[in-house]
Each structure stands twice: as structure tokens, then as C-alpha cells.
Motif scaffolding. Structure first.
Motif, PDB file in Angstrom:
ATOM      1  N   THR A   2       0.832  -1.196   0.000  1.00  0.00           N
ATOM      2  CA  THR A   2       0.000   0.000   0.000  1.00  0.00           C
ATOM      3  C   THR A   2       0.873   1.256   0.000  1.00  0.00           C
ATOM      4  O   THR A   2       1.825   1.359   0.757  1.00  0.00           O
ATOM      5  CB  THR A   2      -0.926   0.020   1.227  1.00  0.00           C
ATOM      6  OG1 THR A   2      -1.723  -1.168   1.227  1.00  0.00           O
ATOM      7  CG2 THR A   2      -1.851   1.225   1.197  1.00  0.00           C
ATOM      8  N   ARG A 144      -6.036   8.345 -10.353  1.00  0.00           N
ATOM      9  CA  ARG A 144      -6.572   7.963  -9.054  1.00  0.00           C
ATOM     10  C   ARG A 144      -7.649   8.945  -8.620  1.00  0.00           C
ATOM     11  O   ARG A 144      -7.752  10.060  -9.146  1.00  0.00           O
ATOM     12  CB  ARG A 144      -5.472   7.873  -7.983  1.00  0.00           C
ATOM     13  CG  ARG A 144      -4.774   9.172  -7.656  1.00  0.00           C
ATOM     14  CD  ARG A 144      -3.623   8.959  -6.688  1.00  0.00           C
ATOM     15  NE  ARG A 144      -2.724   7.911  -7.109  1.00  0.00           N
ATOM     16  CZ  ARG A 144      -1.788   8.054  -8.044  1.00  0.00           C
ATOM     17  NH1 ARG A 144      -1.639   9.219  -8.655  1.00  0.00           N
ATOM     18  NH2 ARG A 144      -1.016   7.067  -8.380  1.00  0.00           N
ATOM     19  N   LEU A 161     -16.088   3.237   0.004  1.00  0.00           N
ATOM     20  CA  LEU A 161     -14.716   2.984  -0.439  1.00  0.00           C
ATOM     21  C   LEU A 161     -14.552   1.541  -0.911  1.00  0.00           C
ATOM     22  O   LEU A 161     -13.934   1.281  -1.954  1.00  0.00           O
ATOM     23  CB  LEU A 161     -13.730   3.291   0.687  1.00  0.00           C
ATOM     24  CG  LEU A 161     -13.501   4.773   0.992  1.00  0.00           C
ATOM     25  CD1 LEU A 161     -12.747   4.936   2.313  1.00  0.00           C
ATOM     26  CD2 LEU A 161     -12.735   5.453  -0.132  1.00  0.00           C
ATOM     27  N   LYS A 162     -15.116   0.607  -0.170  1.00  0.00           N
ATOM     28  CA  LYS A 162     -15.047  -0.812  -0.565  1.00  0.00           C
ATOM     29  C   LYS A 162     -15.767  -1.041  -1.885  1.00  0.00           C
ATOM     30  O   LYS A 162     -15.284  -1.790  -2.750  1.00  0.00           O
ATOM     31  CB  LYS A 162     -15.643  -1.687   0.533  1.00  0.00           C
ATOM     32  CG  LYS A 162     -14.815  -1.754   1.806  1.00  0.00           C
ATOM     33  CD  LYS A 162     -15.525  -2.579   2.869  1.00  0.00           C
ATOM     34  CE  LYS A 162     -14.751  -2.610   4.174  1.00  0.00           C
ATOM     35  NZ  LYS A 162     -15.467  -3.381   5.232  1.00  0.00           N
ATOM     36  N   VAL A 165     -13.564   0.297  -4.684  1.00  0.00           N
ATOM     37  CA  VAL A 165     -12.444  -0.617  -4.939  1.00  0.00           C
ATOM     38  C   VAL A 165     -12.916  -1.827  -5.730  1.00  0.00           C
ATOM     39  O   VAL A 165     -12.279  -2.257  -6.695  1.00  0.00           O
ATOM     40  CB  VAL A 165     -11.783  -1.042  -3.614  1.00  0.00           C
ATOM     41  CG1 VAL A 165     -10.803  -2.194  -3.843  1.00  0.00           C
ATOM     42  CG2 VAL A 165     -11.060   0.131  -2.970  1.00  0.00           C
ATOM     43  N   THR A 168     -13.495  -1.026  -9.401  1.00  0.00           N
ATOM     44  CA  THR A 168     -12.325  -0.715 -10.228  1.00  0.00           C
ATOM     45  C   THR A 168     -11.435  -1.931 -10.448  1.00  0.00           C
ATOM     46  O   THR A 168     -11.007  -2.196 -11.568  1.00  0.00           O
ATOM     47  CB  THR A 168     -11.496   0.418  -9.603  1.00  0.00           C
ATOM     48  OG1 THR A 168     -11.195   0.100  -8.236  1.00  0.00           O
ATOM     49  CG2 THR A 168     -12.266   1.721  -9.642  1.00  0.00           C
ATOM     50  N   GLN A 169     -11.132  -2.672  -9.389  1.00  0.00           N
ATOM     51  CA  GLN A 169     -10.215  -3.810  -9.473  1.00  0.00           C
ATOM     52  C   GLN A 169      -8.959  -3.398 -10.231  1.00  0.00           C
ATOM     53  O   GLN A 169      -8.288  -2.469  -9.848  1.00  0.00           O
ATOM     54  CB  GLN A 169     -10.923  -5.002 -10.130  1.00  0.00           C
ATOM     55  CG  GLN A 169     -12.090  -5.544  -9.319  1.00  0.00           C
ATOM     56  CD  GLN A 169     -11.665  -6.089  -7.952  1.00  0.00           C
ATOM     57  OE1 GLN A 169     -10.544  -6.578  -7.781  1.00  0.00           O
ATOM     58  NE2 GLN A 169     -12.555  -5.983  -6.979  1.00  0.00           N
ATOM     59  N   VAL A 174      -7.080   4.238  -9.444  1.00  0.00           N
ATOM     60  CA  VAL A 174      -6.797   3.753  -8.099  1.00  0.00           C
ATOM     61  C   VAL A 174      -7.664   4.542  -7.125  1.00  0.00           C
ATOM     62  O   VAL A 174      -7.804   5.759  -7.249  1.00  0.00           O
ATOM     63  CB  VAL A 174      -5.309   3.942  -7.747  1.00  0.00           C
ATOM     64  CG1 VAL A 174      -5.046   3.621  -6.283  1.00  0.00           C
ATOM     65  CG2 VAL A 174      -4.436   3.088  -8.659  1.00  0.00           C
ATOM     66  N   ILE A 175      -8.255   3.863  -6.159  1.00  0.00           N
ATOM     67  CA  ILE A 175      -9.038   4.523  -5.121  1.00  0.00           C
ATOM     68  C   ILE A 175      -8.111   4.789  -3.936  1.00  0.00           C
ATOM     69  O   ILE A 175      -7.581   3.851  -3.329  1.00  0.00           O
ATOM     70  CB  ILE A 175     -10.242   3.671  -4.689  1.00  0.00           C
ATOM     71  CG1 ILE A 175     -11.138   3.350  -5.894  1.00  0.00           C
ATOM     72  CG2 ILE A 175     -11.032   4.378  -3.589  1.00  0.00           C
ATOM     73  CD1 ILE A 175     -11.663   4.576  -6.627  1.00  0.00           C
ATOM     74  N   GLY A 193      -8.649  -3.560   1.556  1.00  0.00           N
ATOM     75  CA  GLY A 193      -7.995  -3.748   0.260  1.00  0.00           C
ATOM     76  C   GLY A 193      -7.696  -2.466  -0.476  1.00  0.00           C
ATOM     77  O   GLY A 193      -7.532  -2.465  -1.702  1.00  0.00           O
ATOM     78  N   ILE A 194      -7.601  -1.354   0.260  1.00  0.00           N
ATOM     79  CA  ILE A 194      -7.315  -0.063  -0.369  1.00  0.00           C
ATOM     80  C   ILE A 194      -5.812   0.054  -0.610  1.00  0.00           C
ATOM     81  O   ILE A 194      -5.012  -0.118   0.313  1.00  0.00           O
ATOM     82  CB  ILE A 194      -7.847   1.087   0.501  1.00  0.00           C
ATOM     83  CG1 ILE A 194      -9.377   0.972   0.586  1.00  0.00           C
ATOM     84  CG2 ILE A 194      -7.445   2.435  -0.060  1.00  0.00           C
ATOM     85  CD1 ILE A 194     -10.015   1.879   1.599  1.00  0.00           C
ATOM     86  N   ARG A 195      -5.441   0.350  -1.843  1.00  0.00           N
ATOM     87  CA  ARG A 195      -4.036   0.276  -2.263  1.00  0.00           C
ATOM     88  C   ARG A 195      -3.249   1.548  -1.994  1.00  0.00           C
ATOM     89  O   ARG A 195      -2.019   1.527  -1.992  1.00  0.00           O
ATOM     90  CB  ARG A 195      -3.973  -0.045  -3.758  1.00  0.00           C
ATOM     91  CG  ARG A 195      -4.459  -1.441  -4.106  1.00  0.00           C
ATOM     92  CD  ARG A 195      -4.839  -1.558  -5.563  1.00  0.00           C
ATOM     93  NE  ARG A 195      -3.844  -0.984  -6.463  1.00  0.00           N
ATOM     94  CZ  ARG A 195      -4.079  -0.700  -7.744  1.00  0.00           C
ATOM     95  NH1 ARG A 195      -5.277  -0.916  -8.258  1.00  0.00           N
ATOM     96  NH2 ARG A 195      -3.126  -0.199  -8.500  1.00  0.00           N
TER      97      ARG A 195
END
Length: 254
Positions: A2, A144, A161-162, A165, A168-169, A174-175, A193-195
Motif C-alpha cells: 500500500t 486515481r 470505499l469498498k 475498490v 475498479t479492481q 486507483v481509489i 484492500g485499499i491500495r
């Protein structure tokens, strides 16, 4: 792993954040207004001194994101200047009066941006329909989206947010979660799972001035302490990076 982006309101803070392990800097001024375009002097100094990627914000004033013709010309001029100075990216966002992405103006901004990575900032959180906005920003090719999940802080906005995400995958922007992302809640964003995470990771520090004039203020808010200022806390940045490193090393099933 991340990515940790640190919001910095000065070049001094950017240098502190870089030394503490930040991956990227969002450079701003105007903390009380939520971030405004930094000065040309700050931009020049950032290019000279900071070695990690710096993405300046372009926002000519506080308030909403529906701009006059003059405001919009200023935005395009600032984006062009930042592009010509060789910055890796720029942070910007424009809405129409109905609370939708202003596609005509954003297309102009994308054209002016050249090869810079474009982050659409928290104007996204003022959009009427976030999923439509996501589709529009995907079609524009922004790199992003900085968002709190349309809540006053990103922890409250985790549900959206989830969803963003998941939508987009590996395709689309990017979120990046921002607003109230702190050491105390960073694990929640990792688990979601937020990058990319965006944090000011800061604190107020006292002025170095020994003489302090009483009864005079530079701010319309007379309660503001003129003899302190906001600065990045290196210990907090280091701790946040440590959490992200540990999370990367854990087995996928953990």
C-alpha cells in the motif's frame, strides 16, 4: 504494498515526510481551506529538494469546485506550469453546478496535463452520484481518485470505499482513501484492500519566535494561535509505514 501519500503544506514538511518514508507527497498551501495551489517558489523548491514523487494540488480558492471562467483559466495555467516544471503528477477536480463531473472542463485539463498522473481530488465527495462519477473519471483516464467515501472522514466512508475498490479492481483509477486516515485506524483501510492512503500525519508545533506580540492576529478567526503551525510528524509517518510493511509480509490467508 500500500502506497502512503502525505499531504504537506510546506516544502519543509515534504522533506520531513520523505525522510520518514513517505512514498509520495501532495503539496499544498492553505490548510484551513482544505488545500490550495502552492506558490511558484514552493514548487521550485520542491523540484529542487524533494526526490520522491510530488503531486501539487491545483485549486485556486477554497469553497466549492464549480469555477468561474477566470478560475478555470487559472487552473489550466497552473496545470501547464506544473507540467512544464517536470512534476510527476497533479491533483485537481472540477464539478458543474448540478454536482456532476464537469466533463468538458476535465477533458481540457487532461489535455493540458500531458504525461502527468492526474488525481481527481475530494471534489469527488461532493458529487451527486459517486458511481456515475467513477465511470466518468475512468473514461477520462485519471490515475486515481482521492476520496473519503463521501463522508466527513474516510473511516465513516468505508462502505462506499469498498464498493469503489470492487468496481475498479485492475481497471480504472486507483481509489485512494483520505480524510481522517490515521495510525489508529490504518488497519481498517488495509483490511478493506485499499491500495493507496492519504494522510496529513501531522500536529501543531510551537513557533520558534521568542518575542510574541499580544493582541494582534493575521487571521479573521481571532481564536487562531498565531504562534504555532501545522507540520508533518515524522514519527507518525514512520509508524504508518511500518504498519503497511507488516501487512505486506503477512500471509494472504491471515
Amino acid at each position: 504494498m500500500t502506497i502512503l501519500e502525505i499531504c504537506c503544506y510546506s516544502v519543509d514538511c515534504a522533506l520531513v515526510a520523505e525522510k520518514a518514508g513517505a512514498d509520495r507527497i501532495e503539496l499544498c498551501c492553505g490548510q484551513s481551506e482544505g488545500g490550495l495551489t502552492p506558490s511558484i517558489g514552493a514548487l521550485m523548491q520542491a523540484r529542487e529538494k524533494v526526490t520522491i514523487p510530488v503531486h501539487p494540488i491545483v485549486r485556486p480558492r477554497g469553497g466549492d469546485f464549480c469555477y468561474s471562467h477566470n478560475d478555470f483559466d487559472i487552473i489550466k495555467n497552473d496545470v501547464a506550469r506544473i507540467r512544464d516544471m517536470g512534476f510527476a503528477g497533479v491533483v485537481v477536480g472540477v464539478l458543474d453546478d448540478g454536482g456532476h463531473i464537469d466533463m468538458l472542463r476535465m477533458r481540457e485539463i487532461m489535455a493540458v496535463s500531458g504525461d502527468m498522473a492526474v488525481t481527481f481530488h475530494r471534489a469527488f465527495d461532493m458529487c451527486q452520484n459517486p458511481m456515475i462519477a467513477l465511470q466518468q473519471l475512468t473514461s477520462l483516464g485519471v490515475a486515481r481518485i482521492l476520496t473519503s467515501g463521501q463522508q466527513k472522514n474516510a473511516e465513516l466512508g468505508l462502505a462506499l470505499l469498498k464498493d469503489l475498490v470492487a468496481a475498479t479492481q485492475d481497471k480504472g483509477p486507483v481509489i485512494m482513501a483520505g480524510a481522517g486516515v490515521r495510525l489508529a485506524n490504518i488497519q481498517k483501510f488495509i483490511d478493506a484492500g485499499i491500495r493507496e492512503l492519504h494522510s496529513s500525519a501531522g500536529r501543531n508545533v510551537p513557533s520558534t519566535m521568542k518575542y510574541r506580540k499580544a493582541g494582534v492576529t493575521m487571521c479573521a478567526n481571532s481564536d487562531v494561535d498565531e504562534f504555532s503551525h501545522y507540520c508533518v510528524d515524522a514519527d507518525v509517518v514512520e509508524a504508518m509505514k511500518s504498519c503497511l510493511s507488516i501487512a505486506t509480509q503477512l500471509p494472504q490467508s491471515a
